[in-house]
Design a protein around this motif. Structure first.
Motif, PDB file in Angstrom:
ATOM      1  N   PHE A   1      11.300  -6.302  19.411  1.00  0.00           N
ATOM      2  CA  PHE A   1      11.623  -6.744  18.051  1.00  0.00           C
ATOM      3  C   PHE A   1      12.100  -5.575  17.192  1.00  0.00           C
ATOM      4  CE2 PHE A   1       9.356 -10.771  18.807  1.00  0.00           C
ATOM      5  CZ  PHE A   1      10.222 -11.637  18.171  1.00  0.00           C
ATOM      6  N   GLU A   2      11.523  -4.404  17.401  1.00  0.00           N
ATOM      7  CA  GLU A   2      11.965  -3.213  16.652  1.00  0.00           C
ATOM      8  C   GLU A   2      13.398  -2.855  17.012  1.00  0.00           C
ATOM      9  OE1 GLU A   2       8.869  -0.390  17.583  1.00  0.00           O
ATOM     10  OE2 GLU A   2       7.818  -0.820  15.710  1.00  0.00           O
ATOM     11  N   LYS A   3      13.758  -2.988  18.300  1.00  0.00           N
ATOM     12  CA  LYS A   3      15.149  -2.723  18.710  1.00  0.00           C
ATOM     13  C   LYS A   3      16.114  -3.637  17.990  1.00  0.00           C
ATOM     14  CE  LYS A   3      14.756  -0.866  23.389  1.00  0.00           C
ATOM     15  NZ  LYS A   3      15.013  -1.144  24.814  1.00  0.00           N
ATOM     16  N   ILE A   4      15.767  -4.922  17.951  1.00  0.00           N
ATOM     17  CA  ILE A   4      16.647  -5.880  17.261  1.00  0.00           C
ATOM     18  C   ILE A   4      16.773  -5.538  15.780  1.00  0.00           C
ATOM     19  CG2 ILE A   4      16.849  -8.282  16.504  1.00  0.00           C
ATOM     20  CD1 ILE A   4      15.726  -9.114  19.178  1.00  0.00           C
ATOM     21  N   ASN A   5      15.614  -5.255  15.145  1.00  0.00           N
ATOM     22  CA  ASN A   5      15.639  -4.948  13.720  1.00  0.00           C
ATOM     23  C   ASN A   5      16.421  -3.678  13.416  1.00  0.00           C
ATOM     24  OD1 ASN A   5      14.272  -7.190  12.852  1.00  0.00           O
ATOM     25  ND2 ASN A   5      12.269  -6.210  12.918  1.00  0.00           N
TER      26      ASN A   5
ATOM     27  N   GLN B   1       6.550  -8.141  11.760  1.00  0.00           N
ATOM     28  CA  GLN B   1       5.410  -7.899  10.861  1.00  0.00           C
ATOM     29  C   GLN B   1       4.174  -8.667  11.332  1.00  0.00           C
ATOM     30  OE1 GLN B   1       5.287  -5.528   8.556  1.00  0.00           O
ATOM     31  NE2 GLN B   1       7.361  -5.087   9.266  1.00  0.00           N
ATOM     32  N   GLN B   2       4.379  -9.886  11.776  1.00  0.00           N
ATOM     33  CA  GLN B   2       3.259 -10.693  12.261  1.00  0.00           C
ATOM     34  C   GLN B   2       2.646 -10.074  13.526  1.00  0.00           C
ATOM     35  OE1 GLN B   2       3.964 -14.715  13.827  1.00  0.00           O
ATOM     36  NE2 GLN B   2       2.520 -15.443  12.260  1.00  0.00           N
ATOM     37  N   LEU B   3       3.506  -9.585  14.423  1.00  0.00           N
ATOM     38  CA  LEU B   3       3.003  -8.944  15.637  1.00  0.00           C
ATOM     39  C   LEU B   3       2.278  -7.635  15.323  1.00  0.00           C
ATOM     40  CD1 LEU B   3       5.955  -9.551  18.117  1.00  0.00           C
ATOM     41  CD2 LEU B   3       3.687 -10.592  18.184  1.00  0.00           C
ATOM     42  N   LEU B   4       2.756  -6.904  14.331  1.00  0.00           N
ATOM     43  CA  LEU B   4       2.083  -5.663  13.936  1.00  0.00           C
ATOM     44  C   LEU B   4       0.709  -5.955  13.334  1.00  0.00           C
ATOM     45  CD1 LEU B   4       5.083  -3.642  12.463  1.00  0.00           C
ATOM     46  CD2 LEU B   4       3.822  -3.156  14.572  1.00  0.00           C
TER      47      LEU B   4
ATOM     48  N   MET C   1      11.046 -18.099  10.784  1.00  0.00           N
ATOM     49  CA  MET C   1      10.928 -16.680  10.454  1.00  0.00           C
ATOM     50  C   MET C   1      12.032 -15.896  11.151  1.00  0.00           C
ATOM     51  SD  MET C   1       6.859 -15.762  10.453  1.00  0.00           S
ATOM     52  CE  MET C   1       6.666 -15.892  12.202  1.00  0.00           C
ATOM     53  N   ASP C   2      12.482 -14.843  10.477  1.00  0.00           N
ATOM     54  CA  ASP C   2      13.475 -13.990  11.119  1.00  0.00           C
ATOM     55  C   ASP C   2      12.755 -12.930  11.960  1.00  0.00           C
ATOM     56  OD1 ASP C   2      12.512 -12.152   9.319  1.00  0.00           O
ATOM     57  OD2 ASP C   2      14.334 -12.049   8.121  1.00  0.00           O
ATOM     58  N   THR C   3      13.534 -12.065  12.603  1.00  0.00           N
ATOM     59  CA  THR C   3      12.948 -11.094  13.524  1.00  0.00           C
ATOM     60  C   THR C   3      12.037 -10.101  12.818  1.00  0.00           C
ATOM     61  OG1 THR C   3      14.937  -9.732  13.352  1.00  0.00           O
ATOM     62  CG2 THR C   3      14.789 -11.242  15.232  1.00  0.00           C
ATOM     63  N   SER C   4      12.388  -9.714  11.596  1.00  0.00           N
ATOM     64  CA  SER C   4      11.531  -8.753  10.892  1.00  0.00           C
ATOM     65  C   SER C   4      10.188  -9.390  10.513  1.00  0.00           C
ATOM     66  CB  SER C   4      12.233  -8.197   9.652  1.00  0.00           C
ATOM     67  OG  SER C   4      12.471  -9.215   8.719  1.00  0.00           O
TER      68      SER C   4
END
Length: 197
Positions: free
Chosen positions: A187-191, A106-109, A99-102
């Motif tokens: 993860f949001e920073k990376i995205n 999504q999984q963490l959200l 899985m990519d970072t996005s």
């Protein structure tokens, strides 16, 4: 002296603190492992508690219907909590590195949403059922006491429940949310950085 400042150029020169995705995947994996261990511990603890309550019911044979209803309420509270908590196991066991970072975000959200439901609605129902069950179970034994000791017994029990409800529960929820929120934020920073490029 030049008063024209190019804010866009200054902004672009600014160093961004972007976390390493591989390191984040490892932190996510460790977070999931830790959460899964907590899930297993909760299952073991609550199942042993249920077995102990059933032993009490069988061995001591409470006479009042309130005691029996109390035990049922306590067991129902524990199984309701475990039923919802165990639904999070699929999120906690999955460690898909493809899985990519996005997708990880999504999984963490989704995990955060499930955790919020568990920490609010289900935990509220758990505490209410548990409190009712304990109070009903205790009635058979407190009605044999003097009014003073019955009041002290209920007072201490309700104080302990209130301490758990108002002190320990919020601290535990904050601690759980903090670690998950930190991962989501990184993860949001990376995205966001990938979107800007």
């Amino acid at each position: 002296m030049n008063t024209n400042i190019d804010f866009k150029e200054l902004w672009n020169k600014q160093k961004m603190d972007i976390p390493d995705p591989k390191e984040l995947f490892e932190k996510t994996k460790e977070f999931k492992k830790k959460s899964f261990r907590k899930l297993l511990l909760a299952n073991i603890t609550l199942l042993f508690t249920t077995a102990f309550l059933l032993f009490i019911w069988y061995y001591y044979k409470p006479e009042f219907i309130t005691s029996k209803i109390g035990i049922v309420c306590i067991i129902l509270a524990m199984f309701l909590y475990l039923f919802v908590y165990n639904k999070m196991a699929t999120f906690l066991k999955s460690n898909n590195y493809e899985m990519d970072t996005s997708q990880h975000l999504q999984q963490l959200l989704k995990l955060k949403e499930k955790e919020r439901f568990l920490q609010t609605t289900i935990l509220n129902a758990y505490f209410i059922l548990l409190s009712i069950g304990i109070c009903l179970y205790m009635y058979e034994y407190t009605c044999r006491m003097t009014m003073l000791w019955a009041t002290v017994t209920y007072g201490v029990t309700l104080a302990w429940i209130a301490l758990n409800w108002f002190v320990f529960r919020p601290k535990t929820i904050k601690k759980q949310q903090k670690s998950l929120n930190e991962l989501i934020e990184k993860f949001e920073k990376i995205n966001n950085q990938l979107i800007q490029k």
